[in-house]
Design an enzyme around this catalytic site. Structure first.
Site, PDB file in Angstrom:
ATOM      1  N   SER A  97       4.827   6.017  -9.700  1.00 51.62           N
ATOM      2  CA  SER A  97       3.758   5.114 -10.128  1.00 51.62           C
ATOM      3  C   SER A  97       3.344   5.267 -11.580  1.00 51.62           C
ATOM      4  CB  SER A  97       2.535   5.293  -9.227  1.00 51.62           C
ATOM      5  OG  SER A  97       2.779   4.709  -7.965  1.00 51.62           O
ATOM      6  N   LYS A 101       3.676   2.146 -13.429  1.00 52.25           N
ATOM      7  CA  LYS A 101       2.610   1.159 -13.547  1.00 52.25           C
ATOM      8  C   LYS A 101       2.051   1.083 -14.963  1.00 52.25           C
ATOM      9  CE  LYS A 101       1.038   1.414  -8.695  1.00 52.25           C
ATOM     10  NZ  LYS A 101       2.199   2.117  -8.109  1.00 52.25           N
ATOM     11  N   GLN A 137       0.949  -0.170   0.419  1.00 46.96           N
ATOM     12  CA  GLN A 137       2.354  -0.578   0.467  1.00 46.96           C
ATOM     13  C   GLN A 137       2.479  -1.918   1.192  1.00 46.96           C
ATOM     14  OE1 GLN A 137       4.378   1.230  -1.171  1.00 46.96           O
ATOM     15  NE2 GLN A 137       3.884   3.400  -0.956  1.00 46.96           N
ATOM     16  N   TYR A 178      -6.238   1.297  -4.255  1.00 47.20           N
ATOM     17  CA  TYR A 178      -4.965   1.503  -4.978  1.00 47.20           C
ATOM     18  C   TYR A 178      -3.832   0.828  -4.220  1.00 47.20           C
ATOM     19  CZ  TYR A 178      -1.403   4.139  -7.560  1.00 47.20           C
ATOM     20  OH  TYR A 178      -0.340   4.503  -8.349  1.00 47.20           O
ATOM     21  N   ASN A 237       0.334  -0.857  -4.477  1.00 52.52           N
ATOM     22  CA  ASN A 237       1.591  -1.292  -5.091  1.00 52.52           C
ATOM     23  C   ASN A 237       1.748  -2.810  -5.094  1.00 52.52           C
ATOM     24  OD1 ASN A 237       2.510   1.260  -5.823  1.00 52.52           O
ATOM     25  ND2 ASN A 237       3.524   1.597  -3.868  1.00 52.52           N
ATOM     26  N   GLU A 279      -5.749   5.699 -15.983  1.00 54.47           N
ATOM     27  CA  GLU A 279      -7.040   6.104 -15.448  1.00 54.47           C
ATOM     28  C   GLU A 279      -7.641   7.123 -16.414  1.00 54.47           C
ATOM     29  OE1 GLU A 279      -5.788   7.421 -11.599  1.00 54.47           O
ATOM     30  OE2 GLU A 279      -5.012   5.428 -11.099  1.00 54.47           O
ATOM     31  N   LYS A 311      -2.090   9.581 -15.432  1.00 52.53           N
ATOM     32  CA  LYS A 311      -1.515   8.836 -14.307  1.00 52.53           C
ATOM     33  C   LYS A 311      -0.566   9.759 -13.556  1.00 52.53           C
ATOM     34  CE  LYS A 311      -0.994   5.252 -11.698  1.00 52.53           C
ATOM     35  NZ  LYS A 311      -0.770   6.155 -10.546  1.00 52.53           N
ATOM     36  N   SER A 336       4.852   9.244  -7.842  1.00 51.94           N
ATOM     37  CA  SER A 336       5.701   9.912  -6.852  1.00 51.94           C
ATOM     38  C   SER A 336       6.670   8.915  -6.235  1.00 51.94           C
ATOM     39  CB  SER A 336       4.857  10.513  -5.723  1.00 51.94           C
ATOM     40  OG  SER A 336       3.879  11.398  -6.207  1.00 51.94           O
ATOM     41  N   ASN A 388       8.713  15.826  -4.660  1.00 53.04           N
ATOM     42  CA  ASN A 388       7.375  15.252  -4.547  1.00 53.04           C
ATOM     43  C   ASN A 388       6.429  16.338  -4.039  1.00 53.04           C
ATOM     44  OD1 ASN A 388       5.056  13.835  -4.033  1.00 53.04           O
ATOM     45  ND2 ASN A 388       5.985  12.310  -2.678  1.00 53.04           N
TER      46      ASN A 388
END
Length: 396
Positions: free
Chosen positions: A93, A96, A149, A179, A181, A301, A344, A347, A372
């Protein structure tokens, strides 16, 4: 280009020397050379890898306009290939933030306004909830409750459009952050549509080259696959990210530590970039909503600096990522500030990433791992290193 220096450095607290690969940036700066800060990095990263069974990592730090890359462990357990300065990692992510940069660039070019409705750029959504949801709502996860998701059954453009047409918000747009995707994925898709191209092509043929990122991809070319690390699941099985709905926009970037720290440096100081791109990057640091200890920008963020580890852990918690949170809208939006820690996480099933930087202090860090591992461990490790680097900078 960076110079690659192979050397040994002494770990703090032990007598054994460890072999690292270090690439030092060519930008001139006074004070401490980040390539000499290896012991600070090493005393944090070695125990982190051992505790979390991480096969390999690449860590980059930037300080005062110069950067260094330190590499550890294996890119592939099966082949024994070591992590090198040119090893490609999935960044999840953190992608993003690149998607946000494309949106910022589109806005700077006049191709879109964040106040525009989503359906303006995708007529197939006309008559749906997206007639009342703005691009800003999508980019800040405040569209009204889009999930983390897509459902597994959603496949292809037709399936994505059908899903969005049928979706109904649980909250008024701009009131709750969840949050998502699908949310920022749709934002990236619409930004690309506003610029008249495909998302992947615009990223790989325009944005990445304009930023000087020669080792950053969404679609790793076949002749570069030898550089692409394998990620590892919790069970130790090798894995790489597969296709998914709006995956390119939400979590599809693969890059090196060197390229990612260059992206950090461009975010801190856009000198030398095209003016439109510089304005586009700066726009991603605009604050739109307060969510607990965190200010939500575009992709990034942000926290007032100096900040505490507890605040960073709260802002990057699983609860923050998985539960809706009421937001306080900043009206007008908060102009970009340099006295912020901007961060940010990212994963995929086999990779874990964390990026953080403080423009005012001209320092930043990138952690890339082919496992991860828990986000709190990443945040704490980065915080320890950044705190030590900041002390080094103040001492010079």
């Amino acid at each position: 280009m960076t110079a690659v220096i192979k050397r040994s450095i002494l770990r703090i607290g032990i007598a054994a020397a460890v072999s690292l690969v270090c690439s030092a940036g060519v930008l001139a700066a006074d004070g401490q050379d980040p390539a000499q800060l290896g012991p600070i990095v090493d005393q944090v990263i070695r125990p982190l890898m051992a505790a979390n069974k991480i096969p390999g990592m690449a860590v980059a730090v930037t300080l005062g306009g110069r950067h260094a890359v330190f590499t550890y462990g294996l890119a592939s357990r099966e082949s024994g290939e070591k992590v090198r300065d040119d090893t490609l990692f999935e960044i999840g992510s953190v992608s993003k933030t690149f998607t946000a940069a494309l949106g910022g660039l589109a806005q700077a070019r006049g191709a879109l306004s964040l106040a525009d409705t989503a359906s303006r750029y995708l007529p197939a959504l006309a008559g749906s909830s997206f007639d009342r949801i703005s691009l800003l709502d999508l980019a800040t996860y405040t569209a009204g409750g889009l999930p983390l998701q897509f459902p597994d059954a959603v496949r292809g453009e037709d399936g994505i459009i059908a899903y969005f047409k049928a979706w109904r918000p649980a909250y008024p747009a701009g009131t709750q952050r969840l949050y998502s995707n699908p949310s920022i994925g749709l934002f990236g898709d619409l930004a690309a549509r506003s610029m008249g191209g495909s998302f992947e092509d615009l990223m790989e043929k325009q944005l990445f080259p304009a930023l000087g990122l020669a080792s950053t991809f969404i679609r790793v070319p076949q002749d570069q696959m030898g550089r692409y690390a394998f990620g590892y699941t919790g069970a130790g099985k090798p894995v790489r990210v597969g296709p998914g709905a709006l995956a390119s926009q939400a979590y599809g970037v693969k890059t090196t530590a060197g390229d990612l720290i260059r992206f950090v440096e461009a975010n801190m100081d856009g000198t030398g970039l095209d003016d439109t791109l510089r304005r586009g990057l700066a726009a991603t640091h605009t604050g739109y909503f307060k969510v607990g200890p965190m200010t939500q920008g575009l992709g990034w963020e942000m926290y007032a600096y100096p900040t505490t580890l507890d605040r960073l852990l709260a802002g990057n918690s699983a609860e923050m990522a998985r539960q809706p949170h009421a937001v306080a809208k900043l009206d007008p939006p908060a102009a970009p500030r340099t006295d912020m820690l901007i961060n940010k996480t990212g994963s995929t099933n086999g990779f874990g990433t964390y990026v953080a930087f403080v423009p005012e202090r001209r320092l930043g860090i990138v952690l890339l791992a082919n496992r991860n591992y828990p986000i709190p461990a990443r945040v704490e490790a980065a915080y320890r290193i950044l705190t030590a680097l900041d002390k080094e900078a103040k001492a010079d």
